[in-house]
Design a protein around this motif. Structure first.
Motif, mmCIF file in Angstrom:
data_model
loop_
_atom_site.group_PDB
_atom_site.id
_atom_site.type_symbol
_atom_site.label_atom_id
_atom_site.label_comp_id
_atom_site.label_asym_id
_atom_site.label_seq_id
_atom_site.Cartn_x
_atom_site.Cartn_y
_atom_site.Cartn_z
ATOM 1 N N GLY A 246 0.803 -1.214 0.000
ATOM 2 C CA GLY A 246 0.000 0.000 0.000
ATOM 3 C C GLY A 246 0.838 1.268 0.000
ATOM 4 O O GLY A 246 2.059 1.254 0.236
ATOM 5 N N SER A 247 0.183 2.367 -0.236
ATOM 6 C CA SER A 247 0.869 3.662 -0.278
ATOM 7 C C SER A 247 1.485 3.993 1.072
ATOM 8 O O SER A 247 0.943 3.653 2.134
ATOM 9 C CB SER A 247 -0.112 4.759 -0.689
ATOM 10 N N ASN A 248 2.654 4.626 1.022
ATOM 11 C CA ASN A 248 3.393 5.071 2.207
ATOM 12 C C ASN A 248 3.826 3.927 3.129
ATOM 13 O O ASN A 248 4.237 4.180 4.263
ATOM 14 C CB ASN A 248 2.573 6.089 3.001
ATOM 15 N N ALA A 249 3.743 2.693 2.666
ATOM 16 C CA ALA A 249 4.255 1.572 3.454
ATOM 17 C C ALA A 249 5.778 1.588 3.438
ATOM 18 O O ALA A 249 6.406 2.114 2.508
ATOM 19 C CB ALA A 249 3.726 0.252 2.914
ATOM 20 N N PHE A 250 6.358 0.969 4.470
ATOM 21 C CA PHE A 250 7.815 0.902 4.599
ATOM 22 C C PHE A 250 8.202 -0.549 4.795
ATOM 23 O O PHE A 250 7.746 -1.202 5.742
ATOM 24 C CB PHE A 250 8.285 1.746 5.781
ATOM 25 N N GLY A 266 0.665 2.652 4.904
ATOM 26 C CA GLY A 266 1.321 3.137 6.104
ATOM 27 C C GLY A 266 1.884 2.065 7.004
ATOM 28 O O GLY A 266 2.429 2.370 8.076
ATOM 29 N N ALA A 267 1.789 0.786 6.628
ATOM 30 C CA ALA A 267 2.356 -0.288 7.447
ATOM 31 C C ALA A 267 3.875 -0.217 7.432
ATOM 32 O O ALA A 267 4.487 0.242 6.458
ATOM 33 C CB ALA A 267 1.878 -1.645 6.940
ATOM 34 N N VAL A 268 4.482 -0.673 8.517
ATOM 35 C CA VAL A 268 5.943 -0.713 8.633
ATOM 36 C C VAL A 268 6.351 -2.157 8.875
ATOM 37 O O VAL A 268 5.943 -2.778 9.862
ATOM 38 C CB VAL A 268 6.437 0.182 9.785
ATOM 39 N N ILE A 269 7.157 -2.678 7.953
ATOM 40 C CA ILE A 269 7.697 -4.030 8.077
ATOM 41 C C ILE A 269 9.186 -3.887 8.359
ATOM 42 O O ILE A 269 9.935 -3.377 7.519
ATOM 43 C CB ILE A 269 7.472 -4.863 6.799
ATOM 44 N N ASN A 284 -1.198 0.873 8.832
ATOM 45 C CA ASN A 284 -0.477 1.413 9.992
ATOM 46 C C ASN A 284 -0.060 0.346 11.007
ATOM 47 O O ASN A 284 0.213 0.660 12.167
ATOM 48 C CB ASN A 284 -1.313 2.501 10.680
ATOM 49 N N VAL A 285 0.005 -0.900 10.592
ATOM 50 C CA VAL A 285 0.558 -1.962 11.428
ATOM 51 C C VAL A 285 2.074 -1.824 11.478
ATOM 52 O O VAL A 285 2.703 -1.390 10.501
ATOM 53 C CB VAL A 285 0.155 -3.344 10.871
ATOM 54 N N THR A 286 2.670 -2.216 12.610
ATOM 55 C CA THR A 286 4.122 -2.276 12.716
ATOM 56 C C THR A 286 4.545 -3.715 12.982
ATOM 57 O O THR A 286 4.155 -4.305 13.998
ATOM 58 C CB THR A 286 4.644 -1.372 13.841
ATOM 59 N N PRO A 301 -5.646 -3.284 11.536
ATOM 60 C CA PRO A 301 -4.958 -1.985 11.525
ATOM 61 C C PRO A 301 -4.466 -1.540 12.895
ATOM 62 O O PRO A 301 -5.154 -1.712 13.907
ATOM 63 C CB PRO A 301 -6.036 -1.041 10.989
ATOM 64 N N GLY A 302 -3.252 -0.996 12.894
ATOM 65 C CA GLY A 302 -2.676 -0.389 14.082
ATOM 66 C C GLY A 302 -1.954 -1.334 15.010
ATOM 67 O O GLY A 302 -1.360 -0.900 15.997
ATOM 68 N N ALA A 303 -1.990 -2.645 14.760
ATOM 69 C CA ALA A 303 -1.333 -3.604 15.637
ATOM 70 C C ALA A 303 0.176 -3.469 15.563
ATOM 71 O O ALA A 303 0.738 -2.968 14.587
ATOM 72 C CB ALA A 303 -1.755 -5.018 15.275
ATOM 73 N N VAL A 304 0.847 -3.935 16.640
ATOM 74 C CA VAL A 304 2.309 -3.906 16.710
ATOM 75 C C VAL A 304 2.805 -5.297 17.065
ATOM 76 O O VAL A 304 2.382 -5.876 18.065
ATOM 77 C CB VAL A 304 2.809 -2.892 17.758
ATOM 78 N N ILE A 305 3.678 -5.847 16.248
ATOM 79 C CA ILE A 305 4.298 -7.145 16.509
ATOM 80 C C ILE A 305 5.719 -6.905 17.006
ATOM 81 O O ILE A 305 6.497 -6.202 16.373
ATOM 82 C CB ILE A 305 4.320 -8.015 15.240
#
Length: 340
Positions: A246-250, A266-269, A284-286, A301-305
């Motif tokens: 998706g857009s703005n994902a990292f 917006g997710a961060v992997i 926006n998951v991390t 959405p929004g979860a953090v692992i």
């Protein structure tokens, strides 16, 4: 013989040598203001306009060389080529039939341009580049040393293809995009405006790279993947076939996104994380570095692992950061649901 007579004799001799060493076929039209150097071969029905300079090159039939264009020594210009004003064709370049070179374009030494290619005005094609048939290089585009441009590919205005890059057939590179040195772009790829593909990256066939996305050095994007606008794919990361980013994902360096996974906006992997096949990572998951998400997992959405977490199959998680709550009842599928 006086010294003055000797000088006059040599001037006449040189003048005669220059004329007789040129070969003109019939119906050639050369403006008096043009300069044709010794060793040039000019084919029939060719027009050379005022201010043009043709060195010891071979010009085939039905060629138009407009005013102030320059053709270097050893260049070979095929039939039905148009070279517009102030264009420069350097020594040893080979231009095949039905090519149009725009005004102010620069063609470097040893470049090979195949038939039916259109090079627009002010484009720069550096030495040793090879351009296949029916390619299009738009205004102000820059092609680096030794690059290869495949057939029917289009490089739009102000795009930059750096040295040694390989662009396969039917590729579209939009305005302002940058392709790094020695990158490989597969057939049917679309690289949208202002996207950046860094050196040694590999983009397989039919991938879409949206505007402003950055693919870092040595990253690999497999076929049919879709990279959203302004997304970032880190160095050495691998995005497998049919993945959607998706857009703005990292996506961090060394991460691996497996086949048909979905990474939300917006997710961060994190670096070296692994996302399993068909997993769905919400917006926006991390996913922290080194974490492993199994096949078909769904992270809301929004979860953090947490870092280096290995998420088991058939489990339910909740909270932020995610915590294990227990087995998911009698569900024996590999699906997992994560809740923020």
């Amino acid at each position: 013989m006086s010294s003055k007579s000797l000088i006059l004799f040599f001037e006449l001799f040189l003048s005669y040598s220059l004329v007789t060493s040129q070969v003109f076929d019939g119906d050639v039209v050369i403006d008096p203001g043009a300069t044709i150097k010794s060793g040039a071969v000019i084919g029939s029905r060719t027009f050379i306009h005022s201010g043009a300079v043709v060195n010891a090159a071979v010009i085939d039939s039905n060629v138009y060389i407009r005013s102030d264009a320059v053709i270097g020594s050893g260049a070979i210009i095929g039939p039905r080529v148009i070279i517009n004003s102030t264009a420069v064709i350097n020594k040893g370049a080979v231009i095949n039939s039905n090519v149009l070179i725009g005004s102010g374009a620069f063609i470097g030494s040893g470049v090979v341009i195949d038939s039916d290619v259109f090079i627009n005005s002010s484009a720069v094609i550096n030495k040793g580049t090879v351009i296949a048939p029916n390619a299009f290089i738009d205004t102000g585009a820059i092609i680096g040393i030794g690059a290869i441009i495949g057939s029917r590919s289009a490089i739009h205005s102000t795009a930059v293809i750096n040295s040694g890059a390989v662009i396969d057939s039917d590729v579209l590179i939009e305005a302002g995009a940058v392709i790094g040195s020695n990158a490989i772009i597969g057939s049917g790829v679309i690289i949208s405006s202002n996207a950046v593909i860094k050196s040694y990256a590999v983009i397989s066939s039919k991938v879409l790279i949206s505007s402003g996305a950055v693919i870092d050095s040595r990253a690999v994007i497999d076929s049919n993947a879709n990279i959203g606008s302004n997304a970032f794919i880190g160095s050495g990361a691998v995005v497998n076939a049919s993945v959607i980013i998706g857009s703005n994902a990292f996506i961090g360096s060394g991460a691996r996104i497996n086949t048909t996974a979905l990474i939300g906006p917006g997710a961060v992997i994190g670096s070296d994380a692994v996302i399993g096949p068909r997993a769905k990572i919400g917006s926006n998951v991390t996913i922290s570095h080194g974490a492993v998400i199994p096949a078909e997992a769904s992270i809301l959405p929004g979860a953090v692992i947490s870092p280096i977490a290995i998420i088991p199959s058939n489990a339910v998680y909740s909270s932020k950061p995610v915590t294990f709550l227990g087995a998911a009842g009698n569900d024996t599928s590999s699906s997992i649901v994560f809740r923020p």
